[in-house]
Scaffold this motif. Sequence first.
Motif, mmCIF file in Angstrom:
data_model
loop_
_atom_site.group_PDB
_atom_site.id
_atom_site.type_symbol
_atom_site.label_atom_id
_atom_site.label_comp_id
_atom_site.label_asym_id
_atom_site.label_seq_id
_atom_site.Cartn_x
_atom_site.Cartn_y
_atom_site.Cartn_z
ATOM 1 N N GLY A 203 0.831 -1.198 0.000
ATOM 2 C CA GLY A 203 0.000 0.000 0.000
ATOM 3 C C GLY A 203 0.861 1.241 0.000
ATOM 4 O O GLY A 203 2.039 1.200 0.366
ATOM 5 N N PHE A 204 0.282 2.340 -0.426
ATOM 6 C CA PHE A 204 0.997 3.619 -0.437
ATOM 7 C C PHE A 204 0.146 4.673 0.255
ATOM 8 O O PHE A 204 -1.078 4.550 0.342
ATOM 9 N N GLU A 205 0.812 5.708 0.749
ATOM 10 C CA GLU A 205 0.123 6.793 1.443
ATOM 11 C C GLU A 205 0.636 8.138 0.956
ATOM 12 O O GLU A 205 1.840 8.300 0.726
ATOM 13 N N ILE A 206 -0.275 9.084 0.792
ATOM 14 C CA ILE A 206 0.098 10.486 0.634
ATOM 15 C C ILE A 206 -0.724 11.290 1.629
ATOM 16 O O ILE A 206 -1.805 10.864 2.048
ATOM 17 N N SER A 207 -0.229 12.439 2.009
ATOM 18 C CA SER A 207 -0.919 13.244 3.006
ATOM 19 C C SER A 207 -2.109 13.966 2.388
ATOM 20 O O SER A 207 -2.150 14.230 1.182
ATOM 21 N N GLU A 208 -3.053 14.290 3.244
ATOM 22 C CA GLU A 208 -4.217 15.058 2.793
ATOM 23 C C GLU A 208 -3.790 16.394 2.203
ATOM 24 O O GLU A 208 -4.336 16.834 1.188
ATOM 25 N N GLU A 245 -14.667 16.389 0.867
ATOM 26 C CA GLU A 245 -14.619 16.524 -0.582
ATOM 27 C C GLU A 245 -13.576 15.592 -1.185
ATOM 28 O O GLU A 245 -13.765 15.044 -2.275
ATOM 29 N N LEU A 246 -12.489 15.377 -0.457
ATOM 30 C CA LEU A 246 -11.457 14.466 -0.937
ATOM 31 C C LEU A 246 -11.985 13.038 -1.028
ATOM 32 O O LEU A 246 -11.619 12.292 -1.940
ATOM 33 N N LEU A 247 -12.819 12.636 -0.085
ATOM 34 C CA LEU A 247 -13.393 11.289 -0.133
ATOM 35 C C LEU A 247 -14.224 11.085 -1.396
ATOM 36 O O LEU A 247 -14.300 9.980 -1.939
ATOM 37 N N ARG A 248 -14.839 12.154 -1.861
ATOM 38 C CA ARG A 248 -15.672 12.060 -3.060
ATOM 39 C C ARG A 248 -14.821 11.962 -4.322
ATOM 40 O O ARG A 248 -15.231 11.364 -5.313
ATOM 41 N N ASN A 249 -13.615 12.535 -4.292
ATOM 42 C CA ASN A 249 -12.818 12.658 -5.510
ATOM 43 C C ASN A 249 -11.640 11.689 -5.611
ATOM 44 O O ASN A 249 -11.119 11.487 -6.718
ATOM 45 N N LEU A 250 -11.221 11.109 -4.501
ATOM 46 C CA LEU A 250 -10.028 10.266 -4.530
ATOM 47 C C LEU A 250 -10.399 8.799 -4.295
ATOM 48 O O LEU A 250 -11.064 8.483 -3.302
ATOM 49 N N PRO A 251 -9.939 7.885 -5.146
ATOM 50 C CA PRO A 251 -10.300 6.465 -5.014
ATOM 51 C C PRO A 251 -9.427 5.720 -3.999
ATOM 52 O O PRO A 251 -8.849 4.679 -4.311
ATOM 53 N N VAL A 252 -9.347 6.241 -2.789
ATOM 54 C CA VAL A 252 -8.562 5.577 -1.746
ATOM 55 C C VAL A 252 -9.399 4.489 -1.078
ATOM 56 O O VAL A 252 -10.630 4.531 -1.112
ATOM 57 N N ASN A 253 -8.719 3.510 -0.487
ATOM 58 C CA ASN A 253 -9.461 2.491 0.243
ATOM 59 C C ASN A 253 -9.184 2.532 1.741
ATOM 60 O O ASN A 253 -9.658 1.682 2.490
ATOM 61 N N MET A 254 -8.398 3.555 2.185
ATOM 62 C CA MET A 254 -8.171 3.745 3.621
ATOM 63 C C MET A 254 -7.910 5.226 3.892
ATOM 64 O O MET A 254 -7.298 5.928 3.079
ATOM 65 N N VAL A 255 -8.400 5.701 5.041
ATOM 66 C CA VAL A 255 -8.018 7.026 5.533
ATOM 67 C C VAL A 255 -7.380 6.848 6.908
ATOM 68 O O VAL A 255 -7.836 6.032 7.713
#
Length: 325
Positions: A203-208, A245-255
């Motif tokens: 998995g990979f992570e980038i900051s908000e 808004e980020l949840l709506r636009n980014l296809p992440v599977n974890m926050v």
Amino acid sequence: QLQDASLASAGPAAAIAPSSATRVALFLVPPNSSTPSTLLNQLLERCAPPKRSAESDTSASAGALPGDSDSAQEFPTSSHSWVPRLGRILQQDRLRLRLQGSVATGTAQQSHYEILLGVIDDNGRISLPGELITAAEQHQRMDIIDRWIIQHTFQWLQAHPEKIHQLGCIHINLSGNALQSKPFQAFLLTELERGELPNQAIGFEISETTASANLPRAADFIARVRSAGCQFALDNFGKGAGSLELLRNLPVNMVKFDRGYCRDLSTASRSYALLNALASAARSLGITTCAQGVENEAILQNLEALGIDYAQGFGVSKPALLDEA
């Protein structure tokens, strides 16, 4: 004289295209107060990338250089000196990978771990890489560190295939360089396409903050990494005004919630109410949640009550050297 000092110290960075952001620093420079090289270092510090606002990519700072006693304390040790030190650290093999686990708080089945970076200092002890990372970001050297972390993590996993099932999924933090650099993206996707590792275990992570500043690029990059079979997490989530808004636009599977929420996580606190709202939104979208900065059992119990999937912090799991995992 300042121009000559700049050219003399630029080195390989001179060949790198500058950022599209504009940064202006204004100073009062007392006569004979500093050498040109010292002034250059101070200017580089003042023009370091700030936390970008949503309104503009242009920022300005004003101040006085050393010689004005009222402002002398504003200037930290120059990050410019870290640029040649990074080369020596890599040459001397002084970077180390560490591993920190996340504890499942509810019904989550798969375990999660995060790769952290450490630096062996002059006394032979593992130290945090904060100054090194800051300098690398300011002087366009994060590509080197991002690649080093990915290559060494992948090499370790290839050498220890038995650990892959045991660890579940290993997350690697990426800098803002990952969104800006097409050569880096090509490098990463090529590594993932080799098929030498099960990509679902990576998995990979980038900051908000990074994602917010580069939303279209972030969405495209995350989608490409997810299509390669990897997981993707949004780190320090809930820190900005546009988190939902980020949840709506980014296809992440974890926050991974910003650790500030766990500093005051009693059932009567604002942090508890806000974390509950953010976790509910993520849960309704099928996004896994993780709280960071968990330091004690009381915080862990509150997270369980909120239905947070994972907890990460010194209170539940301390980092260890990857080679000792």
